[in-house]
Design a protein around this motif. Structure first.
Motif, short mmCIF file in Angstrom:
data_model
loop_
_atom_site.label_atom_id
_atom_site.label_comp_id
_atom_site.label_asym_id
_atom_site.label_seq_id
_atom_site.Cartn_x
_atom_site.Cartn_y
_atom_site.Cartn_z
N UNK A 112 49.07 49.45 48.33
CA UNK A 112 48.25 50.41 47.50
C UNK A 112 48.70 50.17 46.03
N UNK A 113 49.82 49.83 45.84
CA UNK A 113 50.41 49.79 44.30
C UNK A 113 50.04 48.34 43.83
N UNK A 114 49.74 47.31 44.59
CA UNK A 114 49.39 46.08 44.01
C UNK A 114 47.74 46.26 43.66
N UNK A 115 46.95 46.86 44.52
CA UNK A 115 45.37 47.10 44.13
C UNK A 115 45.14 48.02 43.09
N UNK A 116 46.00 49.10 43.10
CA UNK A 116 45.94 50.29 42.34
C UNK A 116 46.39 49.91 40.71
N UNK A 117 47.26 49.10 40.56
CA UNK A 117 47.78 48.91 39.20
C UNK A 117 46.90 48.09 38.08
N UNK A 271 38.09 31.14 44.20
CA UNK A 271 39.25 30.44 43.53
C UNK A 271 40.44 31.04 43.84
N UNK A 272 40.34 32.73 44.04
CA UNK A 272 41.59 33.65 44.38
C UNK A 272 42.12 33.06 45.92
N UNK A 273 41.18 32.84 46.80
CA UNK A 273 41.66 32.31 48.08
C UNK A 273 42.46 31.07 47.97
N UNK A 368 53.42 28.27 34.95
CA UNK A 368 52.77 28.48 33.94
C UNK A 368 51.16 28.43 34.45
N UNK A 369 50.73 27.69 35.55
CA UNK A 369 49.24 27.80 36.19
C UNK A 369 49.16 28.99 36.76
N UNK A 370 50.09 29.51 37.65
CA UNK A 370 49.89 30.76 38.14
C UNK A 370 49.72 32.01 37.08
N UNK A 371 50.30 31.99 35.94
CA UNK A 371 50.48 32.97 35.00
C UNK A 371 49.09 33.05 34.34
N UNK A 372 48.32 31.59 34.15
CA UNK A 372 47.15 31.72 33.40
C UNK A 372 45.92 32.02 34.54
N UNK A 373 46.19 31.94 35.83
CA UNK A 373 45.18 32.16 36.50
C UNK A 373 45.03 33.47 37.32
N UNK A 374 45.95 33.91 37.83
CA UNK A 374 46.34 35.05 38.65
C UNK A 374 45.37 36.38 37.93
N UNK A 375 46.06 36.81 36.75
CA UNK A 375 45.73 37.92 36.15
C UNK A 375 44.16 37.67 35.49
N UNK A 376 43.96 36.45 34.99
CA UNK A 376 42.56 36.41 34.31
C UNK A 376 41.48 36.18 35.18
N UNK A 394 38.13 45.00 41.75
CA UNK A 394 39.24 44.53 41.49
C UNK A 394 40.18 44.25 42.79
N UNK A 395 39.98 44.99 44.02
CA UNK A 395 40.62 44.86 45.18
C UNK A 395 40.19 43.79 46.07
N UNK A 396 38.76 43.45 45.90
CA UNK A 396 38.23 42.29 46.52
C UNK A 396 38.93 40.92 46.07
N UNK A 397 39.23 41.02 44.76
CA UNK A 397 39.80 39.67 44.42
C UNK A 397 41.29 39.63 44.85
N UNK A 398 42.05 40.48 44.73
CA UNK A 398 43.25 40.93 45.34
C UNK A 398 43.49 40.63 46.45
N UNK A 399 42.42 40.95 47.40
CA UNK A 399 42.26 41.06 48.88
C UNK A 399 42.17 39.52 49.47
#
Length: 507
Positions: A112-117, A271-273, A368-376, A394-399
């Protein structure tokens, strides 16, 4: 909102995010001690991590859907309370079953915290400005992801604390986050009277749970190519097809299928998977590399992963500010995926005696690669979905990132176990030692081994970890290909709440 008000509102959210990530990483270095104290087997070892990851993954779409229907602030506070309850039970666990059950509760709260942030940030802040604040979120993610094993190592190495404090350590942060959120986060509540798609939620939970259970046990309890695999994968496919049928007819689906007509979202999911497989799957075994291939203590093993923290924190913070100033984001997604691919390819050259400074450089590239891809990747999707579907988008990508991570941890773990066994057998044979001396798959205690055998064991784990990193590089490369095809759309300059209010005023 002014920058000061946004930072006040985000303070509790960032604390909650730290707690969520910490819960899944802090136990990594403590697991051998935990399983020994509870007289557990290797299955428990795996499921202490997998149970929390499973619960977090399957609950993410449900949390995201609720975020579009009711109070986001209340939901994130409920997530924190669930996490505290799970942590308390885990710290009091007297047997493996109790511990795994508590980890499931922890995972539900952390999911819940990860998705809702991400959802709350998108509600308050425009996509153009969000890059700046996503950098703070990325920095917190970096500290919790790599700092968790370090904290866990210190706790285990401190005799008067004990492994139970690995579960207690996040509780004060969660309680403080609850208080701070109550005082600083003020969002308008727009409740809609709708019927929750419980059928879809049940089906997706069952399908993903079965898939992750299969991946967790394959290669250990049964072969990858076996009747158990056929049965479990077959049932998971049937459940997925039923889920798609239910979602196509539901009035308020958990995952609106029309979202996948958005090209950016579909490519971001792919890409997220792949990023999840690479990021969670490979980095999970870094601590094992430093402890078993280089003979370091749990605490020092955590310290030696600091270059990855620096890479992730620096790239997410600096790139976030650049995106806010320029509005350009795709170039950083492409650069990040390339850095991730190159970093893992270089880490594929590691051995037990590789100079540490080389390993540090390679880890920096990965971070550095994780930092540039994950949030963006999330930012790109949030920029294109409608305000009323912001939570579920948003939650679909996180899921899918979490799903990829869960699959990566299990699959790559099986690969590493197989490679280490081969290198151990060959190395011991060269010493004239019978192959059965390599043991039954249990993790060896290096200090108790004779010098020649210890060198063989360290070399086997070093080479096995390097193979795992090398196999991860093509996965990251596939993520790069998917990202290249994402079309760059100019970032919107107003937040989701403002967009919705404007639309209602016009109506």
């Amino acid at each position: 909102m002014t920058h000061r008000k946004i930072m006040e509102a985000l303070s509790g959210l960032l604390l909650g995010m730290f707690v969520a990530i910490l819960s899944s990483t802090v136990v990594a270095n403590a697991l051998p001690t935990i399983t020994a104290d509870l007289h557990a087997d290797e299955t428990t070892y795996t499921w202490v991590i997998t149970a929390a990851l499973l619960a977090s993954t399957v609950s993410t779409p449900v949390w995201g859907k609720f975020a579009d229907l009711t109070s986001k602030k209340l939901l994130v506070q409920i997530g924190l309370i669930i996490y505290v309850i799970g942590s308390a039970i885990a710290g009091l666990a007297q047997n493996p079953g109790m511990l795994i059950g508590a980890r499931i509760i922890q995972g539900l709260g952390a999911g819940g915290m990860t998705a809702l942030s991400q959802v709350i940030m998108a509600a308050m802040i425009s996509p153009r400005e969000r890059g700046r604040y996503s950098g703070y979120l990325g920095a917190v993610f970096a500290v919790a992801t790599i700092g968790g094993p370090l904290i866990g190592g210190v706790i285990v190495d401190t005799s008067w604390l004990g492994w139970r404090w690995c579960f207690y350590v996040g509780m004060p942060f969660a309680i403080i986050a609850l208080i701070v959120l109550q005082k600083t986060l003020h969002l308008p509540v727009e409740r809609r009277k709708v019927t929750i798609d419980w059928g879809g939620a049940t089906l997706i939970t069952a399908a993903v749970s079965l898939l992750l259970i299969w991946v967790s046990f394959a290669g250990d309890k049964y072969e990858w190519m076996s009747w158990q695999t056929g049965a479990m994968v077959g049932v998971a496919v049937v459940l997925t097809l039923l889920f798609l049928l239910v979602e196509s007819r539901a009035r308020e689906p958990i995952v609106p299928l029309h979202l996948f007509r958005i090209r950016t979202l579909s490519l971001a999911v792919v890409a997220s998977v792949l990023v999840g497989i690479a990021m969670f799957g490979a980095t999970t075994f870094l601590s094992m590399y430093f402890q078993l291939a280089r003979g370091e203590t749990p605490t020092k093993a955590g310290l030696m992963t600091l270059p990855m923290i620096l890479g992730l924190a620096a790239s997410s913070t600096i790139v976030g500010r650049i995106i806010t100033n320029t509005g350009r984001w795709k170039v950083f997604l492409v650069t990040g995926a390339f850095s991730l691919t190159a970093g893992f390819a270089l880490m594929g050259t590691l051995r037990y005696d590789t100079d540490y400074w080389l390993a540090a450089v390679y880890m920096f590239f990965v971070g550095a690669g994780v930092g540039m891809t994950q949030q963006n990747l999330v930012l790109a999707v949030q920029n294109e979905v409608r305000p009323e579907e912001l939570g579920v988008g948003s939650s679909v990508v996180s899921f899918f990132r979490s799903l990829g991570g869960a699959i990566g941890v299990s699959a790559l773990g099986a690969v590493m176990g197989d490679r280490v066994a081969i290198y151990l057998r060959d190395g011991l044979a060269a010493l004239g030692v019978h192959a059965t001396a390599s043991g039954d798959g249990a993790i060896p205690k290096l200090s108790s081994l004779p010098a020649p055998v210890r060198t063989v064991v360290e070399a086997a784990y070093g080479h096995g970890a390097a193979d795992l990193f090398l196999y991860t590089a093509p996965v990251a490369c596939l993520a790069l290909i998917a990202i290249v095809f994402i079309k760059e759309v100019p970032l919107k300059t107003v937040g989701a709440l403002h967009q919705r209010a404007t639309a209602e005023a016009r109506a």
